[in-house]
Motif scaffolding. Sequence first.
Motif, PDB file in Angstrom:
ATOM      1  N   TYR A 253       0.821  -1.301  -0.093  1.00  0.00           N
ATOM      2  CA  TYR A 253      -0.077  -0.174   0.148  1.00  0.00           C
ATOM      3  C   TYR A 253       0.846   1.287  -0.045  1.00  0.00           C
ATOM      4  N   ASP A 254       1.920   1.274   0.760  1.00  0.00           N
ATOM      5  CA  ASP A 254       3.147   2.444   0.851  1.00  0.00           C
ATOM      6  C   ASP A 254       3.500   2.488  -0.489  1.00  0.00           C
ATOM      7  N   THR A 255       3.833   1.487  -1.130  1.00  0.00           N
ATOM      8  CA  THR A 255       4.345   1.660  -2.685  1.00  0.00           C
ATOM      9  C   THR A 255       3.467   2.302  -3.379  1.00  0.00           C
ATOM     10  N   VAL A 256       2.302   1.724  -3.569  1.00  0.00           N
ATOM     11  CA  VAL A 256       1.168   2.456  -4.438  1.00  0.00           C
ATOM     12  C   VAL A 256       0.874   4.025  -3.902  1.00  0.00           C
ATOM     13  N   ILE A 257       0.666   4.452  -2.642  1.00  0.00           N
ATOM     14  CA  ILE A 257       0.471   5.432  -2.414  1.00  0.00           C
ATOM     15  C   ILE A 257       1.225   6.490  -2.575  1.00  0.00           C
ATOM     16  N   ARG A 258       2.740   6.101  -2.374  1.00  0.00           N
ATOM     17  CA  ARG A 258       3.942   6.980  -2.781  1.00  0.00           C
ATOM     18  C   ARG A 258       4.543   7.139  -4.019  1.00  0.00           C
TER      19      ARG A 258
ATOM     20  N   ASN B 135      10.601   3.559   1.135  1.00  0.00           N
ATOM     21  CA  ASN B 135      11.870   3.300   1.768  1.00  0.00           C
ATOM     22  C   ASN B 135      11.466   2.209   3.219  1.00  0.00           C
ATOM     23  N   PHE B 136      10.271   2.505   3.438  1.00  0.00           N
ATOM     24  CA  PHE B 136       9.441   1.318   4.449  1.00  0.00           C
ATOM     25  C   PHE B 136       9.808   0.090   4.217  1.00  0.00           C
ATOM     26  N   CYS B 137       9.639  -0.335   3.020  1.00  0.00           N
ATOM     27  CA  CYS B 137       9.848  -1.922   2.630  1.00  0.00           C
ATOM     28  C   CYS B 137      11.497  -2.372   2.811  1.00  0.00           C
ATOM     29  N   ASP B 138      12.345  -1.396   2.618  1.00  0.00           N
ATOM     30  CA  ASP B 138      13.662  -1.947   2.939  1.00  0.00           C
ATOM     31  C   ASP B 138      14.122  -2.205   4.221  1.00  0.00           C
TER      32      ASP B 138
END
Length: 79
Positions: free
Chosen positions: A44-49, A53-56
Amino acid sequence: MGSVQSGAWYDKYTAPIIARFKEEVPGFNFTVEDIVGMQQLCGYDTVIRNQTNFCDVFTAEEWIDFEYGNDLMYFYSIG
């Protein structure tokens, strides 16, 4: 159905992650559900932004382990 098998895997693969995170954030009680939830939120973070970097905070191997847990869930529930 499938939650028993995937749950056993989640317990196993998240244990080292929880230990690592506890070193970084002492005093916070990370759980299996926290780790799996963080990995689920990553998409979701990837789609929104449009990037994240959170996924890292997770290694490539930890992502493969997460994927395998999902594979177990779906195999034993609808596979």
